[in-house]
Enzyme design. Structure first.
Site: not given
Length: 689
Positions: A62-63, A91, A119, A121, A357, A412
């Site tokens: 799709n991308e 978005w 979508y 956007k 983190d 972490e």
């Protein structure tokens, strides 16, 4: 909760499930060979790997692949076009309308509307002026205006903003259009991935002894040379991603693509990284993708007027203890945003990897809150695991190591999830290292709750060696966590108030200072030598930085007194801080020479409770520690696999604040006399307290 498929079930079902998992996960057999106790959970690894593979496949279909997908920052936000115009994209699926306003249009909120796309956007093209110059110049202020479905008019900062500042007494940050005519040109290539990782955990803002926020420039000119001189080959930079609240230590992110402006400009951060590279030092970013600030005026929260957008809606989208928002990792656009953020820091600033983190919070729906994590494998599988978040971490590690194969990622994670640091091809999380978080907790517990004569040698050794086979750990005696207000640095636990009065070399050693300095060195060396495959130190703690860390806030009258690093203490030849600094430097240099962090785990030959002796071998070195508070030993027999020895590091040496009781010219020879399970042994003339 899902139950594991075990041999106790129908044997044919177990074998079928295991064979299916082995077929789907390319190198799962290797993981199960390393740890056969994971076999009942093979279907969990299969499901996780298939989810990762399916999303990667969907991105490809799709991308155009993860390479293109992770370049969201090239189209989202505000960008200058070749013709001098501006292309803007956001978005905002919950918005009724989207507009751009700022200095360039006199802050008219509705004169530049975005066009709605599929979508959720929105896009806008602003043509250049008649003379082809850009309508929105570098340095001007901007806002995205959102009209919500309920009719509210909301002024927002683009999630893709590259630079935000807070001016004067303003409460909120302003979005500054950052588009300089000349970008920073990097002069130095990335250093090669070090075989042994010695990390200097750093915070730019507190890196000066002055009561102020220090700058990127200050860190580059004054702190980088110290780090290089101390023998560290990696810097882990905290609090770089923009955070409105300074006292959050950089863990309440408001603008994910913006380098914190309180320290300087983006170009000055790029120069910092480039200069570190010139010294052979790699630089890791402390990346926070586990949660985000609740700020809406200058953060991601409620960006489009809804409580969802980038986050889960309702209670699932809030971390109650952290008072922050939690990402919806299954959302397509959230994946684009976070993966693009990873790539941005790698490529725009040339960071060499990341310390992720809050991984424990990401991995579990309970976020680790109230969990003891006994190590029972059932704690790491089943419905309590947030497999969407785990899949995101697998995608992030895949992207990092695809773009920069020498990059390093550190998790972490306090839970000890199995295979988190195993290759993705084995069904693992793909991290290179995890933080050995039990080690600093153990040292603090010993210092808080026990006299040193009551320390248990076996307990210390167990904590330092209790790690998963072939999953690398970063060992540390203390990090920034242990220095925060409410706690104290190791040095302060050891010596407390006497650090204010008895650290001068012009005064005799007091028992507290003498014992504290010796234990400080021993704790750090045994952690360095035995605790992991990497080592971490928080800035200033190498020389026993006194007191604690506390950022300016209302509770301390906005004081910077504890938000600084007093490097001048170790530069003063009349103070004993220099001894600890010297020891830390030579400890790192010795590791560089012998490479024990890259060597197999140590062989511990002795952990004697009565004598308080710990002895182990690693990388051809014999480490001997005497933790007894009052006894030294003569002609002490120590087992070994080697023949000839010479002292290469002695905590009792004069340059480290010791008492010079050992003769460094002595050679030690072992004999074929088995001792403590080793084929040879030697008599050490003195094992000092």
């Amino acid at each position: 909760m899902a139950a594991p498929v075990t041999p106790a079930a129908r044997p044919e079902d177990y074998e079928a499930a295991l064979n299916a998992a082995l077929a789907d996960v390319p190198e799962l057999a290797r993981l199960l060979e390393i740890d056969p106790y994971l076999k009942p959970y093979a279907v969990d690894f299969q499901r996780r790997y298939k989810q990762f593979s399916q999303i990667l496949k969907n991105i490809g279909e799709n991308e155009g692949g993860i390479d293109k997908f992770s370049r969201g920052y090239e189209s989202f936000g505000v960008h200058r076009c070749a013709d001098g115009g501006l292309y803007c994209k956001e978005w905002a699926p919950g918005a009724e309308g989207v507009f751009l306003t700022g200095d360039f249009n006199g802050w008219n909120p509705f004169s530049y509307p975005y066009k709605k796309l599929d979508y959720g956007k929105w896009e806008l093209y602003i043509p250049p002026k008649q003379n082809k110059s850009v309508l929105v110049p570098h340095g001007s202020k901007l806002k995205v205006v959102i009209t919500s479905k309920s009719g509210e008019i909301l002024y927002r900062i683009s999630p893709w903003a590259k630079y935000v500042v807070r001016e004067g007494d303003n409460v909120n940050y302003d979005w500054i259009h950052w588009d300089p005519e000349h970008s920073y040109e990097f002069k130095h290539s990335r250093p090669k991935k070090p075989r042994s990782l010695r990390i200097y955990e750093s915070h730019v803002g507190i890196s000066s002894y002055e009561g102020k926020v220090a700058s990127y420039k200050h860190f580059t000119c004054n702190v980088l040379p110290r780090i290089k001189g101390l023998g560290y080959n990696c810097i882990q930079l905290m609090a770089i991603m923009e955070h409105a609240y300074y006292a959050s230590f950089g863990y309440q992110i408001t603008s994910f693509f913006a380098a914190s402006s309180r320290y300087g400009t983006p170009e000055e951060l790029q120069e910092l990284v480039d200069t570190a590279h010139s010294m052979g030092i790699i630089v890791l970013l402390d990346v926070v993708h586990s949660h985000a600030s609740k700020n809406s005026a200058d953060g991601l929260n409620m960006f489009d007027g809804t409580d969802s957008c980038y986050f889960h809606s309702g209670p699932r989208g809030t971390h109650d203890l952290w008072d922050s928002r939690l990402f919806a990792y299954s959302s397509w656009e959230v994946l684009r945003f976070l993966l693009s953020n990873i790539r941005w820091w790698l490529e725009e600033y040339r960071f060499d990897g990341f310390r992720f983190d809050g991984v424990t919070s990401m991995l579990y729906h309970h976020h680790g809150v109230g969990q003891g994590f006994s190590g029972d494998y059932s704690e790491y599988f089943g419905l309590q695991v947030d497999e969407d978040a785990l899949t995101y971490l697998m995608l992030a590690n895949h992207l990092v190591h695809t773009l920069c194969p020498d990059s390093i990622t550190i998790a972490e994670d306090v839970s000890g999830m199995p295979a988190l640091c195993s290759p993705i091809s084995q069904g693992g999380g793909g991290f290179d290292y995890r933080l050995a978080m039990a080690i600093p907790d153990k040292w603090i517990q010993l210092l808080k709750e026990f006299k040193d004569e009551d320390w248990n040698m076996g307990d210390i050794v167990y904590t330092l060696t209790n790690r998963r086979y072939l999953e690398k750990c970063i060992a540390y005696a203390e990090s920034h966590d242990q220095a925060l207000v409410g706690d104290k640095s190791l040095a302060f636990w050891l010596m407390d108030a006497e650090m204010y009065t008895n650290m001068s070399v012009l005064t005799p050693f007091t028992p507290v200072i003498d014992r504290g300095i010796q234990l400080h060195k021993m704790i750090r060396l045994i952690t360095h030598g035995l605790g992991g495959e990497g080592y971490l130190n928080f800035m200033g703690n190498e020389f026993g930085h006194p007191e604690w860390l506390d950022f300016p806030r209302k509770g301390n009258n906005e004081s910077y007194h504890y938000a600084r690093r007093q490097f001048h203490l170790t530069d003063d030849d009349l103070l004993r801080y220099k001894f600890l600094n010297n020891f830390d430097r030579d400890m790192n240099r010795l590791e560089e020479r012998y490479g024990w962090l890259a060597a197999p785990q140590a062989y511990v030959s002795e952990k004697h409770e009565g004598n308080k002796i710990i002895a182990f071998e690693r990388a051809g070195l014999l480490f001997i520690f005497n933790f007894h508070p009052s006894k030294s030993y003569a002609d002490y027999r120590v087992g070994t696999a080697f023949c000839t020895f010479k002292i290469v590091l002695d905590s009792d040496a004069a340059e480290y604040g010791g008492h010079q009781r050992l003769d460094h010219s002595t050679d030690f020879f072992s004999e074929a006399f088995e001792h403590n399970g080793r084929p040879y042994s030697l008599l050490v003339s003195k094992v000092l307290l």
